[in-house]
Scaffold this motif. Sequence first.
Motif, PDB file in Angstrom:
ATOM      1  N   VAL A  15       0.839  -1.198   0.000  1.00  0.00           N
ATOM      2  CA  VAL A  15       0.000   0.000   0.000  1.00  0.00           C
ATOM      3  C   VAL A  15       0.877   1.251   0.000  1.00  0.00           C
ATOM      4  O   VAL A  15       1.839   1.345   0.765  1.00  0.00           O
ATOM      5  N   MET A  16       0.535   2.212  -0.859  1.00  0.00           N
ATOM      6  CA  MET A  16       1.287   3.466  -0.907  1.00  0.00           C
ATOM      7  C   MET A  16       0.420   4.673  -0.585  1.00  0.00           C
ATOM      8  O   MET A  16       0.877   5.811  -0.658  1.00  0.00           O
ATOM      9  N   GLN A  17      -0.807   4.459  -0.196  1.00  0.00           N
ATOM     10  CA  GLN A  17      -1.746   5.554   0.048  1.00  0.00           C
ATOM     11  C   GLN A  17      -1.477   6.237   1.388  1.00  0.00           C
ATOM     12  O   GLN A  17      -1.308   5.579   2.416  1.00  0.00           O
ATOM     13  N   GLY A  18      -1.430   7.548   1.380  1.00  0.00           N
ATOM     14  CA  GLY A  18      -1.402   8.353   2.594  1.00  0.00           C
ATOM     15  C   GLY A  18      -0.274   8.082   3.567  1.00  0.00           C
ATOM     16  O   GLY A  18      -0.525   8.032   4.773  1.00  0.00           O
ATOM     17  N   PRO A  19       0.983   7.969   3.132  1.00  0.00           N
ATOM     18  CA  PRO A  19       2.047   7.655   4.088  1.00  0.00           C
ATOM     19  C   PRO A  19       2.394   8.798   5.027  1.00  0.00           C
ATOM     20  O   PRO A  19       2.897   8.570   6.124  1.00  0.00           O
ATOM     21  N   GLY A  20       2.113  10.064   4.625  1.00  0.00           N
ATOM     22  CA  GLY A  20       2.686  11.185   5.335  1.00  0.00           C
ATOM     23  C   GLY A  20       1.813  11.904   6.334  1.00  0.00           C
ATOM     24  O   GLY A  20       2.295  12.818   7.023  1.00  0.00           O
ATOM     25  N   GLY A  21       0.529  11.551   6.466  1.00  0.00           N
ATOM     26  CA  GLY A  21      -0.312  12.265   7.413  1.00  0.00           C
ATOM     27  C   GLY A  21      -1.741  11.762   7.390  1.00  0.00           C
ATOM     28  O   GLY A  21      -2.193  11.194   6.390  1.00  0.00           O
ATOM     29  N   PRO A  22      -2.487  11.977   8.459  1.00  0.00           N
ATOM     30  CA  PRO A  22      -3.854  11.450   8.573  1.00  0.00           C
ATOM     31  C   PRO A  22      -4.788  11.910   7.464  1.00  0.00           C
ATOM     32  O   PRO A  22      -5.678  11.161   7.047  1.00  0.00           O
ATOM     33  N   ASP A  23      -4.639  13.143   6.994  1.00  0.00           N
ATOM     34  CA  ASP A  23      -5.563  13.691   5.998  1.00  0.00           C
ATOM     35  C   ASP A  23      -4.936  13.799   4.616  1.00  0.00           C
ATOM     36  O   ASP A  23      -5.479  14.465   3.737  1.00  0.00           O
ATOM     37  N   GLU A  24      -3.820  13.143   4.415  1.00  0.00           N
ATOM     38  CA  GLU A  24      -3.143  13.246   3.117  1.00  0.00           C
ATOM     39  C   GLU A  24      -3.996  12.673   1.993  1.00  0.00           C
ATOM     40  O   GLU A  24      -4.066  13.247   0.904  1.00  0.00           O
ATOM     41  N   ASP A  25      -4.635  11.541   2.226  1.00  0.00           N
ATOM     42  CA  ASP A  25      -5.451  10.906   1.187  1.00  0.00           C
ATOM     43  C   ASP A  25      -6.459   9.971   1.848  1.00  0.00           C
ATOM     44  O   ASP A  25      -6.129   8.847   2.214  1.00  0.00           O
ATOM     45  N   ARG A  26      -7.692  10.445   1.978  1.00  0.00           N
ATOM     46  CA  ARG A  26      -8.745   9.645   2.602  1.00  0.00           C
ATOM     47  C   ARG A  26      -9.668   9.007   1.561  1.00  0.00           C
ATOM     48  O   ARG A  26     -10.802   8.607   1.872  1.00  0.00           O
ATOM     49  N   THR A  27      -9.200   8.896   0.322  1.00  0.00           N
ATOM     50  CA  THR A  27      -9.989   8.293  -0.745  1.00  0.00           C
ATOM     51  C   THR A  27     -10.516   6.923  -0.325  1.00  0.00           C
ATOM     52  O   THR A  27      -9.784   6.115   0.244  1.00  0.00           O
ATOM     53  N   GLN A  28     -11.793   6.680  -0.613  1.00  0.00           N
ATOM     54  CA  GLN A  28     -12.470   5.423  -0.287  1.00  0.00           C
ATOM     55  C   GLN A  28     -12.394   5.099   1.217  1.00  0.00           C
ATOM     56  O   GLN A  28     -12.300   3.941   1.619  1.00  0.00           O
ATOM     57  N   GLY A  29     -12.438   6.170   2.024  1.00  0.00           N
ATOM     58  CA  GLY A  29     -12.506   5.998   3.465  1.00  0.00           C
ATOM     59  C   GLY A  29     -11.222   5.522   4.113  1.00  0.00           C
ATOM     60  O   GLY A  29     -11.261   4.993   5.240  1.00  0.00           O
ATOM     61  N   PHE A  30     -10.091   5.746   3.472  1.00  0.00           N
ATOM     62  CA  PHE A  30      -8.805   5.295   4.026  1.00  0.00           C
ATOM     63  C   PHE A  30      -8.551   5.972   5.374  1.00  0.00           C
ATOM     64  O   PHE A  30      -8.595   7.196   5.485  1.00  0.00           O
ATOM     65  N   GLU A  31      -8.264   5.165   6.403  1.00  0.00           N
ATOM     66  CA  GLU A  31      -8.145   5.672   7.770  1.00  0.00           C
ATOM     67  C   GLU A  31      -6.760   5.475   8.375  1.00  0.00           C
ATOM     68  O   GLU A  31      -6.592   5.663   9.582  1.00  0.00           O
ATOM     69  N   HIS A  32      -5.771   5.132   7.564  1.00  0.00           N
ATOM     70  CA  HIS A  32      -4.460   4.809   8.116  1.00  0.00           C
ATOM     71  C   HIS A  32      -3.385   5.819   7.705  1.00  0.00           C
ATOM     72  O   HIS A  32      -2.195   5.504   7.737  1.00  0.00           O
ATOM     73  N   GLY A  33      -3.793   7.020   7.333  1.00  0.00           N
ATOM     74  CA  GLY A  33      -2.834   8.030   6.898  1.00  0.00           C
ATOM     75  C   GLY A  33      -1.781   8.336   7.950  1.00  0.00           C
ATOM     76  O   GLY A  33      -2.082   8.432   9.136  1.00  0.00           O
ATOM     77  N   GLY A  34      -0.536   8.472   7.500  1.00  0.00           N
ATOM     78  CA  GLY A  34       0.573   8.751   8.404  1.00  0.00           C
ATOM     79  C   GLY A  34       1.328   7.520   8.857  1.00  0.00           C
ATOM     80  O   GLY A  34       2.204   7.610   9.724  1.00  0.00           O
ATOM     81  N   TRP A  35       1.038   6.373   8.236  1.00  0.00           N
ATOM     82  CA  TRP A  35       1.622   5.106   8.683  1.00  0.00           C
ATOM     83  C   TRP A  35       3.138   5.045   8.530  1.00  0.00           C
ATOM     84  O   TRP A  35       3.808   4.280   9.226  1.00  0.00           O
ATOM     85  N   ALA A  36       3.728   5.842   7.649  1.00  0.00           N
ATOM     86  CA  ALA A  36       5.185   5.784   7.429  1.00  0.00           C
ATOM     87  C   ALA A  36       5.965   6.607   8.453  1.00  0.00           C
ATOM     88  O   ALA A  36       7.132   6.301   8.730  1.00  0.00           O
ATOM     89  N   VAL A  37       5.344   7.638   8.999  1.00  0.00           N
ATOM     90  CA  VAL A  37       6.072   8.641   9.772  1.00  0.00           C
ATOM     91  C   VAL A  37       6.856   8.071  10.960  1.00  0.00           C
ATOM     92  O   VAL A  37       8.019   8.456  11.176  1.00  0.00           O
ATOM     93  N   PRO A  38       6.315   7.152  11.767  1.00  0.00           N
ATOM     94  CA  PRO A  38       7.075   6.668  12.929  1.00  0.00           C
ATOM     95  C   PRO A  38       8.357   5.917  12.581  1.00  0.00           C
ATOM     96  O   PRO A  38       9.182   5.675  13.471  1.00  0.00           O
TER      97      PRO A  38
END
Length: 208
Positions: A15-38
Motif C-alpha cells: 500500500v502506498m496511500q497516505g504515508p505522510g499524514g492522517p488527511d493526506e489521502d482519505r480516498t475510499q474511506g482510508f483511515e491509516h494516513g501517516g503510517w510511514a512517519v514513525p
Amino acid sequence: MRKLTAMSFVSLDGVMQGPGGPDEDRTQGFEHGGWAVPHFDQDTLDVITALTRRGGALLLGRRTYETFAATWPLAEADDPVGAKLNAMPKYVASRTLDTVTWTNSTLLTGDVQEAVRELKRADGDEIQVHGSPGLLQTLLAHDLVDEFVVFTFPVLIGSGTRLFGDGTAPGRLRLTDVTGFGGGVVAGTYVRDGKLEYGAMGPETGNW
C-alpha cells in the motif's frame, strides 16, 4: 532520452496511500494516513534528500501536487529538499485542475502518456515521480517508468491504493541497490530488465 524514476513509500503489503499524514489521502474511506512517519530516521531522510536533489524535473498527479504545493513553499530557505522542489520544473497531470500556481509548475494537457513521452525525449536530468498513485498506474500500464526506488516500511495495512495495481505492464526488474535503515525501512532500487520470463520447478523438473 531522460530517465523516469518513481520514488514510492509502500507498506509490506504494497500500500502506498497516505504515508505522510492522517488527511493526506482519505480516498475510499482510508483511515491509516501517516503510517510511514514513525519509521523515519535521519539516515532514511538523508537518502531521500540525496535522491531528490539528483532530479531534473518533478512529475505529479493532482492529489500529490496539491499536498506538496501546500507545504513545501513553507520550507525554510536552508531546507535542501524544499529548496530543490521549489526550484525545479514541475509537471502536473490532472483532468480536474485548470491552473497550477506553485512556482515553476506546468499543467499537462491532452493525452498524459504522450505528454510524458515528450518530456522523456527532451534534454535534462531525470524526471521523478513522488507519490502520485493514480498517475503511476497510467505510467505503469504504458511501461513508462525506467527505475523504481521503493522504500518498504515494516507495517501491514490491509487496504488502500497499491503501488503495482491491475493493469501494470508485465516485465522483469533488476535490483541495483538495497539499503536497510534503523527504523526498519528497506530501500530497493530496481530497473527494467526485459520481458517477463516463465519456468517450472519441483523434483520432476530437475530445478529443485
